[in-house]
Write a protein that holds these residues in place. Structure first.
Motif, short mmCIF file in Angstrom:
data_model
loop_
_atom_site.label_atom_id
_atom_site.label_comp_id
_atom_site.label_asym_id
_atom_site.label_seq_id
_atom_site.Cartn_x
_atom_site.Cartn_y
_atom_site.Cartn_z
N THR A 1 -4.84 7.48 7.44
CA THR A 1 -5.16 7.79 6.04
C THR A 1 -6.38 8.71 5.97
O THR A 1 -6.40 9.68 5.20
N GLY A 2 -7.39 8.40 6.76
CA GLY A 2 -8.61 9.22 6.75
C GLY A 2 -8.36 10.65 7.19
O GLY A 2 -8.99 11.59 6.70
N PRO A 29 -4.12 -2.34 10.63
CA PRO A 29 -5.12 -1.83 9.68
C PRO A 29 -6.00 -0.72 10.24
O PRO A 29 -6.32 0.24 9.54
N VAL A 30 -6.42 -0.85 11.51
CA VAL A 30 -7.29 0.17 12.12
C VAL A 30 -6.56 1.50 12.21
O VAL A 30 -7.08 2.56 11.84
N ARG A 79 -6.15 3.11 8.82
CA ARG A 79 -7.36 3.78 8.31
C ARG A 79 -7.54 5.15 8.95
O ARG A 79 -7.95 6.11 8.30
N LEU A 126 -0.44 4.36 1.59
CA LEU A 126 -0.28 4.39 3.04
C LEU A 126 1.13 4.83 3.42
O LEU A 126 1.31 5.61 4.36
N SER A 137 -13.49 7.38 16.01
CA SER A 137 -12.46 6.44 15.55
C SER A 137 -11.25 6.44 16.47
O SER A 137 -10.45 5.50 16.46
N THR A 194 -11.23 12.25 9.84
CA THR A 194 -11.61 10.97 10.46
C THR A 194 -12.59 11.24 11.59
O THR A 194 -12.36 12.14 12.40
N ASN A 208 0.86 -1.18 0.00
CA ASN A 208 0.00 0.00 0.00
C ASN A 208 0.90 1.24 0.00
O ASN A 208 1.22 1.79 1.05
#
Length: 236
Positions: A201-202, A194-195, A198, A132, A213, A209, A129
């Motif tokens: 990235t968000g 992964p969490v 995200r 990322l 979150s 975000t 990725n």
């Protein structure tokens, strides 16, 4: 000078001109054949290196291929050495037939090598990725070493992709590039789960975000990475 003498002189001149023309034509044919033989020798050398590389990667080739290729290479070298001494009166058909047969073998060998190399290059490439990685870098996380390794590995893969026949060491280069990408993927996954990925990235997107979150685990992860203070709450 009598008329007969003049005629004889003209005949001698005509014969000489004919012989010179024949020699020039024959010389041109031999030069062309010599060039074709030299090209075949160079191609055989390149293909032989490719076969050796692919056999190291356990590619399947006909058992008779090696001896046949070696014999052809030897024959071509002999032919290259003897072509300059060919008699001008010797018909070139036999030489042309020999070179044509060699050319057919080389074309078949090239097809086999290219097919095996394509299969080798089509091994699964680890997915990275890269967005990322760029986001992590933008967020202040030091991923420069990982990014450089990824770029280098992709550069090697691009070079090998555009090479129809492998050179010596290409199989090892391919394996090393794939292993490097795999290792980079592992490093990234160990760096951010992964969490967390995200959330990071968000946060780079215009919408941001959602506040919910930022769980305690996410906050701890951001703190561990040293970038927690780069996040802020924005009211809408």
């Amino acid at each position: 000078m009598t008329l007969i003498e003049q005629v004889q002189r003209l005949r001698v001149a005509a014969v000489a001109a004919h012989d010179e023309n024949k020699i020039n034509r024959r010389t041109g044919e031999l030069a062309e054949l010599a060039e074709r033989v030299e090209t075949l020798i160079e191609t055989m050398q390149r293909l032989s290196r490719g076969v050796a590389e692919l056999r190291a990667a356990h590619a399947a080739f006909d058992a008779d291929l090696g001896p046949q290729a070696a014999q052809l290479a030897a024959d071509l070298h002999v032919l290259a050495e003897t072509l300059p001494s060919q008699d001008a009166d010797t018909p070139p058909q036999a030489l042309k037939a020999q070179i044509k047969a060699a050319d057919g073998f080389v074309k078949g060998l090239r097809g086999s090598v290219e097919q095996a190399w394509t299969a080798e290059r089509n091994r699964e490439v680890p997915v990275i990725n890269e967005d990322l990685v760029a986001t992590l870098n933008k967020s202040g996380i030091d991923v420069e070493e990982i990014r450089i390794k990824i770029e280098k590995a992709h550069g090697v893969l691009n070079v090998l992709k555009n090479r129809a026949v492998p050179e010596l060491g290409d199989v090892a280069r391919l394996a090393a590039a794939l292993e490097s990408l795999h290792a980079c993927g592992q490093q990234i996954s160990e760096l951010v789960d992964p969490v967390l990925a995200r959330v990071i990235t968000g946060a780079q997107e215009a919408t941001g975000t959602p506040l919910n979150s930022f769980t305690p685990e996410v906050l701890a992860g951001l703190s561990r990475l040293g970038i927690l203070d780069r996040f802020w709450v924005r009211l809408r």
